[in-house]
Design an enzyme around this catalytic site. Structure first.
Site, PDB file in Angstrom:
ATOM      1  N   LYS A 176     -63.461 -15.775 -78.065  1.00 42.31           N
ATOM      2  CA  LYS A 176     -64.128 -15.699 -76.761  1.00 42.31           C
ATOM      3  C   LYS A 176     -64.638 -17.097 -76.463  1.00 42.31           C
ATOM      4  O   LYS A 176     -65.690 -17.509 -76.945  1.00 42.31           O
ATOM      5  CB  LYS A 176     -65.289 -14.716 -76.851  1.00 42.31           C
ATOM      6  CG  LYS A 176     -65.771 -14.057 -75.563  1.00 42.31           C
ATOM      7  CD  LYS A 176     -65.920 -14.932 -74.348  1.00 42.31           C
ATOM      8  CE  LYS A 176     -67.364 -15.259 -74.057  1.00 42.31           C
ATOM      9  NZ  LYS A 176     -67.510 -16.355 -73.073  1.00 42.31           N
ATOM     10  N   GLU A 252     -73.839 -21.721 -86.100  1.00 42.76           N
ATOM     11  CA  GLU A 252     -74.080 -23.161 -85.975  1.00 42.76           C
ATOM     12  C   GLU A 252     -74.835 -23.357 -84.677  1.00 42.76           C
ATOM     13  O   GLU A 252     -74.280 -23.193 -83.593  1.00 42.76           O
ATOM     14  CB  GLU A 252     -72.718 -23.885 -85.987  1.00 42.76           C
ATOM     15  CG  GLU A 252     -72.840 -25.329 -86.370  1.00 42.76           C
ATOM     16  CD  GLU A 252     -73.117 -26.172 -85.165  1.00 42.76           C
ATOM     17  OE1 GLU A 252     -74.311 -26.365 -84.837  1.00 42.76           O
ATOM     18  OE2 GLU A 252     -72.145 -26.629 -84.547  1.00 42.76           O
ATOM     19  N   CYS A 286     -73.975 -30.850 -80.755  1.00 43.17           N
ATOM     20  CA  CYS A 286     -74.960 -30.166 -81.612  1.00 43.17           C
ATOM     21  C   CYS A 286     -75.628 -31.156 -82.553  1.00 43.17           C
ATOM     22  O   CYS A 286     -76.808 -31.065 -82.834  1.00 43.17           O
ATOM     23  CB  CYS A 286     -74.294 -29.040 -82.382  1.00 43.17           C
ATOM     24  SG  CYS A 286     -72.755 -29.515 -83.154  1.00 43.17           S
ATOM     25  N   GLU A 385     -84.223 -29.075 -78.298  1.00 41.86           N
ATOM     26  CA  GLU A 385     -82.913 -29.642 -78.006  1.00 41.86           C
ATOM     27  C   GLU A 385     -82.779 -29.839 -76.486  1.00 41.86           C
ATOM     28  O   GLU A 385     -82.963 -28.892 -75.725  1.00 41.86           O
ATOM     29  CB  GLU A 385     -81.856 -28.650 -78.509  1.00 41.86           C
ATOM     30  CG  GLU A 385     -80.452 -29.174 -78.463  1.00 41.86           C
ATOM     31  CD  GLU A 385     -79.478 -28.247 -79.215  1.00 41.86           C
ATOM     32  OE1 GLU A 385     -79.542 -27.028 -79.004  1.00 41.86           O
ATOM     33  OE2 GLU A 385     -78.667 -28.780 -79.995  1.00 41.86           O
TER      34      GLU A 385
END
Ligand code: NDP
Length: 482
Positions: A176, A252, A286, A385
């Protein structure tokens, strides 16, 4: 352009007929549609994958020998190299990343597929010491049907490291992709089919996270393992579903990765790497080096040099191949802008800003690079973040203070240390809470190197042989013969 799901080696229209517009982030203009998948579409994909596995590993995909599986993956790697330009063009248009970055991503994908192709026939169990009269051995079997929820920042690379490893271990995959980055993934499934992958080995269902993504996690769908890269919030949903359904999940979930710069570091070597670590893919990485901790004795000198470098950074459309493209969508642009504005409203000083290139469309989702200085360690900018080209710099006095700052967030994905003192480098490598630590370099992202986080950055490992083991079920067979 209209893109359908890719299931059972065929393009399949969405069950409901619903579609999602695909927008070019560099102009804000729609240029294609993808299928808006629902639970029925997901079930169709899972059933195709189950058929490819068979009930007793007797499906068309599962019954291939390791060498045959390896050869298909090698051929797929070669095809990715052959179609690299087409794949890069698709991904650059879909995500806004510079064309050169997308070309690199295609090359890295080919390398993942090669690496895992080369692992297939080295994946084996063991024989174990046990009392006389027994022979005990372990075998590594495929887990079954694996689900892969892929984000929009590095679709090709993440497909390579998760789908490549899972296929190498003999599983069939349901993928997906993010609604903002499905096009290259759809093409990759087609390329694999053209190269001889049996129907059902790789299935791609496009759609919204809350619909197609959520359906993949629902009960009784037959998914036996989930590999997820994305936000901590969605990662928690995925982890929850995995716990309830009793399947393993590799999560992750990004980070707030620090780079620690000591006053004995080689600044000529360090500074360009530090800049690249936050502007690469417009900061939507990331493992972006989003916090810079600098020893106070060189803080002003470093900030001065960095400010000059930041002022030269430009954002523009993929075809201009500048340091940065636009952000992926309007939501991310609004999020990054809001974080920058809140930081300024809180009195955090901007040391430098980049620019948006003259040729860039005003309707594109551009965000100039921003260097903030003296960022308080407990501020949002130091803790959360941003996922944009925004670097938070702050000073420290000694090694202990640097470690406390570095470890002082909820995250722990990667960390960088810049020093000429070898003993200090080793000490810090052991003290930093991170899945990867780089000494006098940053982001050595080789496909061979296990990658993943600690704390809120997730768990499980991708890349390298370690990831391959995670896609296998270890079976112990104890035989009593005396
Ligand atoms: P998400 O975590 O929501 O999206 C990541 C993936 O999960 C996408 O494929 C998404 O599909 C899918 N997804 C979303 N909701 C669900 C759900 N309920 N069930 C199953 N799958 C789901 O991230 P966003 O795109 O919303 O980005 C928000 C923030 O997340 C970013 O600012 C960044 O901080 C972080 N992020 C981190 C990434 C990393 O590499 N670690 C990558 C992407 C984002 P869809 O896109 O179609 O909704």
């Amino acid at each position: 352009m209209q893109f359908d799901h890719y299931l059972d080696n065929a393009r399949v229209a969405p069950n409901t007929g619903a579609r999602i517009e695909v927008v070019d982030p560099s102009t804000g203009e729609p240029f294609a549609t993808i299928a808006r998948g629902d639970a029925t579409d997901v079930q169709r994909a899972v059933s195709a994958a189950q058929r490819a596995m068979g009930n007793t590993l007797d499906g068309a995909w599962a019954k291939l020998s390791p060498v045959e599986r390896s050869n298909l993956l090698f051929a797929c790697a070669a095809a990715v190299s052959q179609y690299a330009d087409e794949l890069a063009q698709l991904e650059a248009r879909d995500t806004g990343k510079a064309l050169n970055t997308a070309r690199t991503d295609a090359a890295v994908l080919a390398r993942y597929l090669q690496y895992y192709a080369g692992c297939v026939d080295k994946l084996h169990g063991d024989t174990l010491p046990y009392p006389a009269g027994f022979t005990v051995l372990t075998v590594r079997e495929p887990i079954g049907v694996t689900g892969h929820i892929i984000p929009w920042n590095y679709p090709m690379q993440i497909y390579g490291r998760s789908v490549g490893a899972s296929l190498a271990a003999g599983n069939a995959c349901v993928v997906k992709p993010a609604e903002d980055a499905s096009l290259s993934i759809l093409r990759l499934a087609e390329i694999a089919a053209e190269g001889g992958f049996p129907a059902g080995a790789i299935n791609v269902v496009t759609g919204l996270g809350g619909e197609a993504g959520a359906a993949l996690l629902s009960a009784n769908r037959g998914i036996r393992h989930i590999s997820f890269t994305g936000s901590t919030v969605t990662g928690a949903l995925v982890g929850h579903a995995a716990a309830e359904r009793h399947f393993p999940a590799v999560l992750e979930l990004g980070g707030k990765s620090p780079q620690l710069l000591f006053d004995d570091a080689d600044l000529d070597q360090a500074l360009p790497v530090i800049v690249n670590a936050i502007v690469q893919n417009a900061g939507q990485t990331c493992s972006a080096g989003s916090r810079l901790l600098v020893q106070r004795t060189v803080y002003e000198r470093v900030l001065d040099r960095l400010a000059r470098q930041f002022a030269l950074l430009r954002s523009g459309p993929p075809s201009m191949n500048l340091e940065m493209g636009p952000l992926v969508n309007a939501k991310q642009q609004a999020r990054v802008r809001a974080m920058v504005e809140r930081a300024q409203a809180d009195g955090i000083r901007v040391a430098a800003r980049g620019t948006i290139a003259a040729g860039a469309s005003g309707a594109g989702y551009y965000q100039e690079a921003v260097l903030f200085r003296d960022v308080p360690p407990d501020s949002e900018l130091a803790q959360e973040e941003v996922f944009g080209p925004v670097l938070a710099a702050m000073p420290f006095d000694d090694e202990d203070a640097a470690v406390a700052l570095a470890n002082g967030t909820q995250y722990g994905l990667v960390a960088g240390v810049w020093t000429r003192d070898g003993a200090r480098a080793l000490r810090l490598a052991r003290k930093l809470q991170a899945g990867q630590v780089f000494i006098n370099n940053y982001g050595a992202g080789g496909v061979e190197l296990p990658f993943g986080g600690v704390k809120a950055s997730g768990h499980g490992r991708e890349k390298g042989f370690e990831a391959l083991l995670g896609f296998t079920a270890l079976k112990t067979i104890a035989i009593k013969h005396d």
